[in-house]
Motif scaffolding. Structure first.
Motif: not given
Length: 273
Positions: A100-126
Motif C-alpha cells: 500500500f505504501e509503494r502505491q501511494a509513494r509512486r503516485t506522489v513521486a509522479k505529482n511532485l515531478a509535475i509540480t516541479s516542472v509547472e512551478g519552475v517553468g512558470m517562474g522562468l517566464f515570470g
C-alpha cells in the motif's frame, strides 16, 4: 492478522509521525525569503488567500471529476483491491503493508515531478499567481490518489473536511503543529468508529459539516498563502522566478508526506485486530 504484527506496525507508524513533527516543529525560513520579505506588498497575502480559497471552492464543487480524468482511478482502485486481497491472504506483516505504501509513494513521486516542472517553468517566464489553480489541482490529485491507495473515499463532505484539515495542519510549526496533529488524530479515531458502526449522518450533522468546510477552506487557504507568499512574489520575476517556483515542490512534498502518514494511520486503525 497477527496482533503482534499490527502492534509493531503501529509503533513504526507513531515513530514516523513523530519524526515528521520534529522535522517541522521549528519554523525554518530559507535565506532567500529573508532577502525578499521586506519587498513583498502588504496586499499580496490577501490576494493569495482569495486565490487559494476560490480554487478550493471551485474544485470541490465542480472539479473532482475533471481531476479524475488526469489519472486512471479504476486502475488505482483495482491495485488497492489486489493489495487488499494479499493482505487478507497473508499474515499482517511489513511486506503486506508496504504494498500500500509503494502505491501511494509512486503516485506522489509522479505529482511532485509535475509540480516541479509547472512551478519552475512558470517562474522562468515570470508567472506567479496564475498557477494557483494548477497547484491546487495537483495537490488535491495527489491527496486523492493517496486516499485511493489506502482504500478511502474523498468526495463526501466528511472527507473534504478531513483533507482540508490535513493540509492546514501539515503547514503548521511549533506547538500549533502538535496541537492540530493531536486534533486530527482524534478526528481519525472518530471517523474510524463511525465507519465500524456504519452510522448514517443526519441532516443537521451534514449541515454542520458543510459549515466546517467553509471555515476550514479559509484556514487552509491562509496556511497555503503563508507558506507560498514569498515564493509567489519571487516567481513573478522573470528568470529569478525559478527560485520561487521551487516553493511549489517543497510545499507539495510537505503536505503529501503528511497525507501519506495520516491515511496510513486510518488504514491501520481500520485493519486493527
Amino acid at each position: 492478522m497477527s496482533q503482534l504484527s499490527w502492534e509493531n506496525e503501529w509503533r513504526i507508524q507513531e515513530l514516523k509521525e513523530e519524526s515528521y513533527i520534529v522535522k517541522y516543529v521549528m519554523d525554518k525560513t530559507a535565506k532567500w525569503v529573508k532577502f525578499v520579505e521586506k519587498k513583498v506588498p502588504d496586499t499580496l497575502q490577501n490576494t493569495l488567500e482569495a486565490a487559494f480559497n476560490k480554487a478550493f471552492v471551485t474544485i470541490f464543487e465542480k472539479g473532482a471529476s475533471l481531476i479524475e480524468k488526469t489519472y486512471n482511478k479504476e486502475k488505482q482502485q483495482s491495485l488497492y483491491k489486489e493489495n487488499e486481497r494479499s493482505l487478507n491472504q497473508d499474515v499482517f506483516d511489513t511486506k503486506s503493508v508496504r504494498r500500500f505504501e509503494r502505491q501511494a509513494r509512486r503516485t506522489v513521486a509522479k505529482n511532485l515531478a509535475i509540480t516541479s516542472v509547472e512551478g519552475v517553468g512558470m517562474g522562468l517566464f515570470g508567472v506567479g499567481l496564475p498557477d494557483i489553480p494548477v497547484f491546487v489541482s495537483v495537490l488535491l490529485k495527489s491527496i486523492y490518489e493517496i486516499a485511493i491507495s489506502y482504500g478511502f473515499e474523498y468526495t463526501t463532505d466528511k472527507e473534504k473536511l478531513f483533507i482540508l484539515k490535513m493540509i492546514d495542519t501539515s503547514l503548521k510549526s511549533g506547538s500549533v503543529l502538535r496541537e492540530k496533529d493531536a486534533e486530527l488524530n482524534h478526528l481519525i479515531e472518530r471517523y474510524n468508529l463511525e465507519e465500524q458502526e456504519q452510522d448514517e449522518a443526519d441532516d443537521m450533522a451534514e449541515f454542520v459539516t458543510e459549515l466546517q468546510i467553509v471555515r476550514q477552506i479559509d484556514d487552509s487557504a491562509k496556511a497555503l498563502s503563508h507558506e507560498l507568499l514569498y515564493g509567489k512574489f519571487v516567481q513573478s520575476m522573470t528568470f529569478v522566478g525559478v527560485v520561487g517556483g521551487t516553493a511549489d515542490f517543497t510545499c507539495l512534498k510537505r503536505i503529501t508526506d503528511y497525507a501519506k502518514l495520516k491515511y496510513k494511520r486510518r488504514f491501520l486503525l481500520r485493519n486493527q485486530q
